[in-house]
Design an enzyme around this catalytic site. Structure first.
Site, short mmCIF file in Angstrom:
data_model
loop_
_atom_site.label_atom_id
_atom_site.label_comp_id
_atom_site.label_asym_id
_atom_site.label_seq_id
_atom_site.Cartn_x
_atom_site.Cartn_y
_atom_site.Cartn_z
N LYS A 112 -34.29 -21.46 -18.63
CA LYS A 112 -33.23 -22.18 -17.90
C LYS A 112 -33.84 -23.35 -17.11
CE LYS A 112 -29.07 -20.28 -18.50
NZ LYS A 112 -29.11 -18.90 -18.78
N LYS A 191 -28.36 -22.41 -37.89
CA LYS A 191 -27.65 -21.36 -37.17
C LYS A 191 -26.42 -21.94 -36.46
CE LYS A 191 -28.21 -18.21 -33.33
NZ LYS A 191 -28.02 -18.27 -31.99
N LYS A 194 -23.03 -23.41 -30.38
CA LYS A 194 -22.32 -24.49 -29.70
C LYS A 194 -23.27 -25.60 -29.29
CE LYS A 194 -21.86 -21.87 -25.40
NZ LYS A 194 -22.31 -20.57 -25.94
P1 ADP Z 1 -24.25 -20.14 -28.89
O1 ADP Z 1 -25.52 -20.17 -29.71
O2 ADP Z 1 -23.12 -20.75 -29.62
O3 ADP Z 1 -24.46 -20.70 -27.49
P2 ADP Z 1 -24.28 -17.65 -27.50
O4 ADP Z 1 -25.71 -17.79 -27.19
O5 ADP Z 1 -23.28 -17.80 -26.39
O6 ADP Z 1 -23.89 -18.62 -28.71
O7 ADP Z 1 -24.09 -16.25 -28.22
C1 ADP Z 1 -23.25 -15.21 -27.82
C2 ADP Z 1 -23.47 -14.05 -28.78
O8 ADP Z 1 -23.14 -14.43 -30.14
C3 ADP Z 1 -24.92 -13.57 -28.84
O9 ADP Z 1 -24.94 -12.15 -28.89
C4 ADP Z 1 -25.47 -14.14 -30.13
O10 ADP Z 1 -26.45 -13.32 -30.69
C5 ADP Z 1 -24.24 -14.21 -31.02
N1 ADP Z 1 -24.36 -15.37 -31.94
C6 ADP Z 1 -24.25 -16.68 -31.59
N2 ADP Z 1 -24.42 -17.47 -32.67
C7 ADP Z 1 -24.64 -16.67 -33.73
C8 ADP Z 1 -24.90 -16.89 -35.12
N3 ADP Z 1 -24.93 -18.11 -35.64
N4 ADP Z 1 -25.10 -15.82 -35.92
C9 ADP Z 1 -25.05 -14.56 -35.40
N5 ADP Z 1 -24.82 -14.28 -34.11
C10 ADP Z 1 -24.62 -15.31 -33.26
#
Ligand code: ADP
Ligand code: TRP
Length: 322
Positions: A112, A191, A194
């Site tokens: 962070k 992957k 967001k």
């Molecule tokens: P982002 O990468 O969009 O910011 P987050 O970090 O908020 O997503 O992820 C929230 C949850 O969703 C986590 O448990 C993460 O492992 C899962 N997740 C996010 N993106 C993926 C993906 N592309 N494939 C599988 N799981 C995902």
């Protein structure tokens, strides 16, 4: 007894990666746990100082999204972290048994800071608040993503330290780390995240979502050419929604040629709509009834708070307060 608990950060608009990587399994837990607790970690969100109106909006949205995705309030206790003030009291007490060295090793804090967030004390002691969330309900199983593994280890360390210093009050929770959850690719093949601007949302305007499907990147093979389903983003996403027979059928079309990526995108979009249609419908219904969501969160908080209060009676006694 299996008491499963997990917390969700109220961040961003949910995408397909979040659904298959996290939401689906946390919703399914309600069917295997003796007791399931799921809360929205709004106190944790404060560590990065969101705008108050944004935080309020995100908490509402995450509640709506999870209920629409199948979270059943009859089976899961769904609540807001901030409705349990005892969590903050326990955090203070646990702060006093947690070595700063332990917190200095936290990857999430360093990440962070590297991303430019202000190094406030909340961010630094984030893992203690998380330990408090877990220990206050004497949770036995905590499903989390890989990035939270260290926080769980810290929770166990903190519990051991407290139990040794004062009294065996806390249960050592087991982590359930979803190491082998498949990574869902985004529209560019990386992957889905967001942070990469390559997401396809679960909810939202149908036209916009169709556009996202149409923007999925592929190679430049022409309509007539045979194509390889195993190296194609469209097919990788199609597999999430289609039955094995439907997958076979699309794979055969790819290999035969005369099947363009535009056709595959359309089939994928339709499969996505069929899959999420019931959830989208449910979300639209729930949105019209904010009172219902509030009543769900209130009921979940009552159950959680009763447990938290019981634990705090023991904790206060053990540490010499009252
Ligand atoms: P982002 O990468 O969009 O910011 P987050 O970090 O908020 O997503 O992820 C929230 C949850 O969703 C986590 O448990 C993460 O492992 C899962 N997740 C996010 N993106 C993926 C993906 N592309 N494939 C599988 N799981 C995902
Ligand atoms: N830190 C978790 C995350 O970012 C959310 C969370 C807060 C949590 N408290 C928790 C998860 C307790 C499990 C148990 O995803």
């Amino acid at each position: 007894m299996k008491r499963v608990l997990t917390g969700i950060q109220p961040s961003g608009i949910l995408h397909i990666g979040n659904y298959f990587g996290a939401i689906k399994s946390s919703v399914e837990l309600q069917n295997v746990a003796d007791e399931a607790f799921l809360f929205i970690a709004d106190f944790h969100s404060l560590t990065v100082n969101p705008k108050p109106e944004d935080l309020r909006e995100r908490v509402k949205r995450v509640a709506l999204d999870y209920l629409a995705c199948g979270l059943d309030p009859e089976k899961s206790n769904f609540f807001r972290q901030s409705d349990i003030p005892e969590v903050c009291e326990l955090t203070w007490i646990l702060n006093c048994v947690t070595g700063t060295g332990l917190l200095e090793r936290a990857h999430s804090y360093k990440d962070k800071i590297a991303k430019g967030f202000s190094p406030n004390n909340g961010l630094f002691s984030y893992p203690v608040l998380m330990a408090s969330d877990i220990l206050i309900y004497k949770s036995t199983l905590v499903p989390v993503g890989k990035d939270q593994k260290q926080h769980l280890e810290m929770t166990r360390d903190i519990a051991i330290k407290f139990n040794q210093m004062y009294k065996e009050i806390f249960v050592l929770p087991e982590g359930y780390i979803s190491e082998n959850v498949a990574v869902i690719p985004g529209t560019d093949g990386q992957k889905m995240s967001k942070s990469y601007n390559n997401t396809i949302e679960i909810f939202g305007d149908e036209k916009m979502i169709r556009k996202k499907f149409m923007s999925i990147q592929t190679d430049s093979k022409g309509l007539e050419e045979p194509k390889d389903p195993d190296h194609c983003n469209i097919f990788a996403l199609y597999k999430l929604f289609a039955t094995p027979a439907q997958q076979e059928e699309m794979a055969a079309r790819y290999r035969a040629g005369n099947y363009g990526y535009g056709h595959a995108k359309q089939a994928l979009f339709e499969a996505y709509m069929d899959f999420f249609a019931p959830m989208r419908k449910r979300r639209a219904e729930l949105e019209k009834d904010p009172g219902y969501i509030e009543s769900v969160l209130k009921k979940g908080a009552e159950k959680a708070r009763a447990l938290a209060q019981q634990t705090m009676v023991e904790v206060r006694e053990a540490v010499g307060i009252r």
